[in-house]
Motif scaffolding. Structure first.
Motif, PDB file in Angstrom:
ATOM      1  N   ALA A   7     -10.340 -51.410  86.778  1.00 19.01           N
ATOM      2  CA  ALA A   7      -9.179 -51.985  86.083  1.00 19.01           C
ATOM      3  C   ALA A   7      -7.887 -51.617  86.810  1.00 19.01           C
ATOM      4  O   ALA A   7      -7.004 -52.465  86.998  1.00 19.01           O
ATOM      5  N   MET A  32      -7.243 -53.649  89.927  1.00 11.65           N
ATOM      6  CA  MET A  32      -6.763 -55.020  89.694  1.00 11.65           C
ATOM      7  C   MET A  32      -5.420 -55.063  88.967  1.00 11.65           C
ATOM      8  O   MET A  32      -4.944 -56.139  88.612  1.00 11.65           O
ATOM      9  N   LYS A  66      -3.834 -57.058  94.334  1.00 10.95           N
ATOM     10  CA  LYS A  66      -2.906 -56.086  93.754  1.00 10.95           C
ATOM     11  C   LYS A  66      -2.819 -54.824  94.608  1.00 10.95           C
ATOM     12  O   LYS A  66      -1.727 -54.310  94.875  1.00 10.95           O
ATOM     13  N   PRO A  92       0.925 -58.289  91.075  1.00 12.86           N
ATOM     14  CA  PRO A  92      -0.120 -58.420  90.058  1.00 12.86           C
ATOM     15  C   PRO A  92      -0.610 -59.862  89.908  1.00 12.86           C
ATOM     16  O   PRO A  92       0.158 -60.810  90.110  1.00 12.86           O
ATOM     17  N   PRO A 112      -6.868 -57.200  83.667  1.00 14.25           N
ATOM     18  CA  PRO A 112      -7.709 -56.385  84.562  1.00 14.25           C
ATOM     19  C   PRO A 112      -8.760 -55.554  83.835  1.00 14.25           C
ATOM     20  O   PRO A 112      -9.900 -55.448  84.299  1.00 14.25           O
ATOM     21  N   ASP A 113      -8.381 -54.950  82.697  1.00 12.32           N
ATOM     22  CA  ASP A 113      -9.321 -54.099  81.977  1.00 12.32           C
ATOM     23  C   ASP A 113     -10.494 -54.916  81.431  1.00 12.32           C
ATOM     24  O   ASP A 113     -11.648 -54.480  81.472  1.00 12.32           O
TER      25      ASP A 113
END
Length: 483
Positions: free
Chosen positions: A83, A86, A261, A267, A285-286
């Motif tokens: 995460a 990213m 990223k 981002p 991302p997560d």
């Protein structure tokens, strides 16, 4: 996109299960497999090396949590580091306090810039904004016409001028926005087959003229690691605020999403998940890390369902199912709502623990907007309202007429009617089972005098995913979306 990467990483961690204690050697072996999986996904080698060092340092230094096994603790660390790789959390658009907010869309030709501009406009419109599109691509043939077409589909106005000066068009669009009370301007600029000085200078001039609040770089995920090089070049010249990664629903290996990223500091703000205008999603991302590790993405699934399915209609359908009044017309209405969710294969990927089922169904047509579903729609639409309300009156003569009217065969009509009949039987069984469970629950909470005690556990519970699995199991291979 992440199918192969997900399978390879999950295979690496399966080797850790059953270990009461993990040694440094165990962690090294698992991380070697993870490293190979990331390299195979076209992630930059330097980024992979840094990622591996970070995970190993944390894995050797961490204490095993009381409610996790050693393997689960390592997976948790990898999930968090993926995460972070990213971007950590979803990045928001820069919205100006004084309208209009100006968003400059840049990128190479063929990256999906024009379509992405319309998708973003539609998303902003649904958030209560009043967007407008600006046609500043004066070089590509039919570029302005394409933007007008997608703008009409999104019901968003498109500002155009019959001049060959992209900078002046961008500057004049601000007056257009002020005059027509448009609080968001999305400027579609020209792209090139390769980056050149002329392209960059024009973009710099537009940036200087309109001072955009957001510069979004549109990158095709299918070009792999080259997407990182493109992002670095544009970011160095313009100062990109965020990336829109298109074609993430394709079969690319995913290296761009995992590398951009970390390599550029920009981002990923949005991802394109299909050709439809609704197929633009905020990049989390997560959540993406959880999907890669086979842990699902329930939040995205809920958000997708909430945006596609009307709550009032769903409540009405529940009442009809409970009262055994569910008709083919209701089925058609539900089918049209479910179609908005997209591919059933993608939905399975968002449900924790459904990865194995998704892999078994690979090759099966699970597109909720595919040929099979369109045939079903055509058959139902060829029926009269009376026939949709009561399928028992559909005799052989009517079936022949329905098949002729829908361009299908009588066998297809028979198949649909049989599936619908089995679905209704299944609903009745489900209703009976639920009623019995509620009665048993009521008996358990009765007091000494036979009165039901008031408490938190007296309210009937909603069906859970295992219930859903049972329903699909009862339908078996006769589920309407599968031949």
């Amino acid at each position: 996109m992440f199918e192969d990467l997900s399978q390879n990483i999950q295979a690496a961690f399966r080797k850790l299960r059953g270990h009461g204690k993990l040694t440094e050697d165990d962690i090294n072996k698992a991380l070697k497999d993870v490293r190979m999986a990331l390299l195979a996904a076209d992630v930059n080698y330097k980024i992979v090396r840094d990622f591996e060092k970070s995970v190993k340092a944390r894995a050797l230094d961490t204490e095993i949590l009381s409610n996790l096994t050693p393997a689960q603790s390592v997976i948790k660390i990898v999930n968090e580091e993926l995460a972070n790789l990213m971007g950590g959390k979803a990045a928001k658009l820069n919205i100006s306090s004084r309208p209009p907010t100006i968003i400059l869309m840049v990128g190479l030709q063929g990256s999906g810039k024009t379509t992405s501009a319309a998708k973003l406009a539609l998303q902003m419109k649904r958030q209560g904004k009043r967007p407008a599109l600006v046609a500043a691509d004066i070089y590509r043939p039919a570029a302005i016409k394409q933007l007008q077409v997608v703008g009409a589909q999104a019901d968003v106005p498109v500002f155009t001028e019959d001049i060959k000066d992209a900078v002046q068009i961008a500057r004049d669009s601000i007056n257009f926005a002020n005059k027509h009370a448009r609080d968001v301007l999305i400027i579609d600029t020209a792209g090139r087959l390769q980056i050149d000085e002329r392209l960059m200078q024009e973009l710099k001039d537009i940036k200087s003229a309109v001072k955009p609040h957001e510069i979004l770089l549109v990158v095709d995920a299918m070009i792999g690691q080259e997407a990182v090089n493109v992002a670095e070049t544009f970011h160095g010249a313009l100062g990109v605020d965020g990336v829109v990664l298109t074609k993430l629903d394709g079969d690319a290996r995913g290296g761009a999403a995992l590398s951009i990223k970390a390599a550029t500091g920009c981002p990923i703000k949005f991802v394109g998940m299909g050709e439809k205008l609704e197929a633009l999603e905020i990049f989390h991302p997560d959540r993406m890390a959880s999907r890669i590790l086979g842990m699902g993405d329930v939040l995205s699934l809920i958000e997708k369902a909430q945006s596609a399915i009307d709550a009032k209609t769903a409540a009405t359908m529940v009442k009809k199912i409970k009262s055994d009044e569910f008709t083919l017309q209701d089925f058609l209405d539900q089918l049209r709502q479910v179609k908005k969710l997209g591919s059933l294969n993608d939905l399975l990927g968002m449900v924790p623990g459904m990865g194995a089922i998704k892999r078994k169904l690979s090759g099966v047509d699970l597109d909720l907007d595919g040929k099979e579903v369109k045939h079903m729609e055509a058959i139902i639409l060829s029926m009269t309202p009376k026939e949709r309300a009561d399928t028992s009156i559909i005799d052989a003569k009517r079936r022949k007429r329905i098949a002729l009217g829908s361009g299908t065969k009588v066998a297809d009509v028979n198949k649909l009617l049989k599936q619908f009949d089995e679905m209704r039987k299944m609903m009745r069984r489900f209703k009976t089972t639920q009623t019995q469970q509620q009665q048993q629950a009521s008996k358990k909470v009765k007091g000494k005098k036979g009165k039901i005690k008031k408490g938190k556990n007296t309210k009937p519970k909603m069906p859970t995913l295992p219930n859903l699995g049972g329903i699909l199991g009862q339908l078996g291979g006769k589920f309407p979306f599968i031949k």
